[in-house]
Design a protein around this motif. Structure first.
Motif, PDB file in Angstrom:
ATOM      1  N   THR A  23       0.555  -1.736   0.202  1.00 42.31           N
ATOM      2  CA  THR A  23      -0.414  -0.109   0.197  1.00 42.31           C
ATOM      3  C   THR A  23       0.662   1.183   0.033  1.00 42.31           C
ATOM      4  O   THR A  23       2.007   1.089   0.552  1.00 42.31           O
ATOM      5  CB  THR A  23      -0.569   0.468   1.359  1.00 42.31           C
ATOM      6  N   THR A  24       0.468   2.306  -0.919  1.00 37.86           N
ATOM      7  CA  THR A  24       1.480   3.310  -1.113  1.00 37.86           C
ATOM      8  C   THR A  24       0.516   4.402   0.125  1.00 37.86           C
ATOM      9  O   THR A  24      -0.725   4.824   0.981  1.00 37.86           O
ATOM     10  CB  THR A  24       0.711   4.476  -1.566  1.00 37.86           C
ATOM     11  N   TYR A  29       6.925   9.887   1.864  1.00 35.93           N
ATOM     12  CA  TYR A  29       8.484  10.044   2.254  1.00 35.93           C
ATOM     13  C   TYR A  29       8.949  10.222   3.477  1.00 35.93           C
ATOM     14  O   TYR A  29       8.823  11.367   3.064  1.00 35.93           O
ATOM     15  CB  TYR A  29       9.233   8.522   1.429  1.00 35.93           C
ATOM     16  N   ARG A  42      10.096  -0.621  -2.763  1.00 33.79           N
ATOM     17  CA  ARG A  42       8.867  -0.262  -4.256  1.00 33.79           C
ATOM     18  C   ARG A  42       9.766  -1.868  -4.851  1.00 33.79           C
ATOM     19  O   ARG A  42      10.600  -2.024  -5.036  1.00 33.79           O
ATOM     20  CB  ARG A  42       9.411   0.945  -4.842  1.00 33.79           C
ATOM     21  N   ASN A 102       5.241  -1.074  -1.298  1.00 30.51           N
ATOM     22  CA  ASN A 102       3.332  -0.314  -1.624  1.00 30.51           C
ATOM     23  C   ASN A 102       2.996  -1.210  -2.699  1.00 30.51           C
ATOM     24  O   ASN A 102       3.478  -2.419  -2.910  1.00 30.51           O
ATOM     25  CB  ASN A 102       4.672   1.030  -2.744  1.00 30.51           C
ATOM     26  N   GLN A 103       2.386  -0.587  -3.792  1.00 32.00           N
ATOM     27  CA  GLN A 103       1.549  -1.810  -4.064  1.00 32.00           C
ATOM     28  C   GLN A 103       2.040  -2.578  -5.344  1.00 32.00           C
ATOM     29  O   GLN A 103       0.864  -3.032  -5.853  1.00 32.00           O
ATOM     30  CB  GLN A 103      -0.417  -1.166  -4.739  1.00 32.00           C
TER      31      GLN A 103
END
Length: 410
Positions: A23-24, A29, A42, A102-103
């Motif tokens: 998930t973002t 960041y 990532r 992340n996604q």
């Protein structure tokens, strides 16, 4: 032709307690790593192992623990890139925990005692499994992707545990040699970096040296070609190198690299015309990746996001290589990068970087020492490339039973 080793097929979802994706974070960041931060992976950080330490992102512990529970990573999770560059795999090591993703990263957590973890890792690296999935996904949207249902329904051919472990032992022996080479490379590169810092940046004679702009020590400064209105990606057997194919001072000419035909390659060659002794430098997005070309490219060239830099006779190629990798130059190009959606360093700004230019004799004398270490790293990188090709060629033959490991002693 398959041997008589017993095996059966099972869906990946039946072997796993978790198949999900990252998930973002809404809060963005953190600028740096500290004791209150958590590594945020990532897709570009996934490639056989966790890579790109110079470009890691971090999030706060609060975001990690309260907002992103679903994608909190655990030791031995299998990470699979599921958006953009598809099909890269890594096993999550304990040394990077706590961590999140992340996604674009799929998270696969194995629970079955019928499946060896590393066997599944290698199985997912099998090009005969992944390439058809990648081809089917590439036409679905602007950015190709795997969905979780696709991943859960991947059919895994399971041999007996003893055979799985023998297959894993064969492949792991190759990866162990690659890892050993990587440690030697890291040591050599550390020696080079420290030597350049001490001999060049901390040299007491620097105040007497001539100060010139970077543009004065290059004979060529150009970029590759954008495919828009020039050619179409995805056709032919030549590699089209973008920033995503650069990392660890290398370029990766593999199935993750875009392809172009001979006509397109000829058009790009007119613009960039790469030669042995040139350097590649990523100028947009992830700025500052470097590659030293020591052989004239035969079947690849670069995109417009990559600079090609050719030193003139005022400096050696060894000096140029270490200058491009130096923290001072890297900080400069990132400081002067511009852009909102994606930052990039303009060629005109890059050329203004101030260089303290030593006498040519000083450069030549010390470059002979640096050159030995650089050559050693290049040879080890090339050995690793051959080892990876061997490993990837063995994977489908071992998994199918074409190569029988039943009598292998481990």
């Amino acid at each position: 032709m398959e041997n008589n080793v017993s095996w059966f097929k099972v869906k990946l979802g039946d072997l796993c307690s978790v198949i999900t994706k990252g998930t973002t974070p809404r809060g963005g960041y953190l600028s740096k790593n500290d004791r209150d931060s958590v590594l945020f992976l990532r897709a570009e950080n996934i490639n056989d192992t966790i890579v790109g330490k110079d470009n890691f992102k971090y999030i706060s512990k609060t975001v990690h623990e309260k907002e992103l529970k679903r994608s909190m990573l655990k030791k031995d999770d299998i990470l699979l890139t599921i958006a953009g560059t598809l099909g890269r795999v890594a096993i999550m090591p304990e040394k990077f925990l706590p961590a999140n993703a992340n996604q674009a990263v799929g998270i696969i957590r194995v629970f079955s005692n019928k499946c060896d973890l590393k066997y599944l890792y290698y199985y997912l690296k099998n090009p005969f499994l992944m390439l058809p999935m990648i081809a089917a996904s590439s036409g679905q949207s602007v950015q190709p992707n795997f969905n979780l249902n696709q991943i859960s329904n991947i059919e895994i051919k399971l041999h007996t545990l003893s055979i799985q472990r023998k297959i894993t032992a064969v492949l792991s022996s190759i990866d162990d040699k690659i890892e050993l080479n990587n440690k030697v490379i890291a040591n050599l590169e550390s020696q080079l970096s420290n030597s350049f810092k001490f001999e060049y940046f901390e040299n007491e004679s620097r105040y007497k040296w001539e100060t010139v702009e970077f543009g004065n020590i290059v004979s060529k400064f150009a970029t590759g070609l954008n495919p828009r209105k020039n050619f179409v990606l995805g056709h032919g057997d030549n590699y089209y190198v973008t920033i995503k194919n650069m990392g660890n001072n290398q370029i990766y000419l593999d199935d993750k690299c875009d392809k172009v035909d001979d006509e397109a390659l000829s058009k790009i060659n007119v613009r960039s015309n790469l030669e042995s002794g040139d350097f590649l430098f990523s100028g947009i997005g992830t700025i500052g990746r470097v590659f030293y070309i020591d052989e004239k490219p035969a079947n690849w060239n670069i995109s417009e996001s990559v600079f090609t830099i050719r030193p003139n006779n005022r400096v050696s190629k060894e000096f140029m290589y270490l200058l491009l990798l130096s923290r001072d130059l890297q900080d400069y190009v990132n400081q002067y990068a511009q852009g909102s959606a994606q930052k990039g360093i303009r060629m005109s700004d890059f050329k203004k970087y101030k260089v303290s230019l030593p006498p040519k004799q000083w450069i030549d004398n010390i470059s002979s020492r640096w050159g030995v270490l650089i050559q050693q790293t290049k040879l080890l990188y090339k050995e690793n490339q051959k080892l990876m090709e061997l490993r990837d060629a063995l994977i489908p033959k071992l998994m199918s039973g074409e190569i029988d490991v039943s009598k292998v002693e481990i």
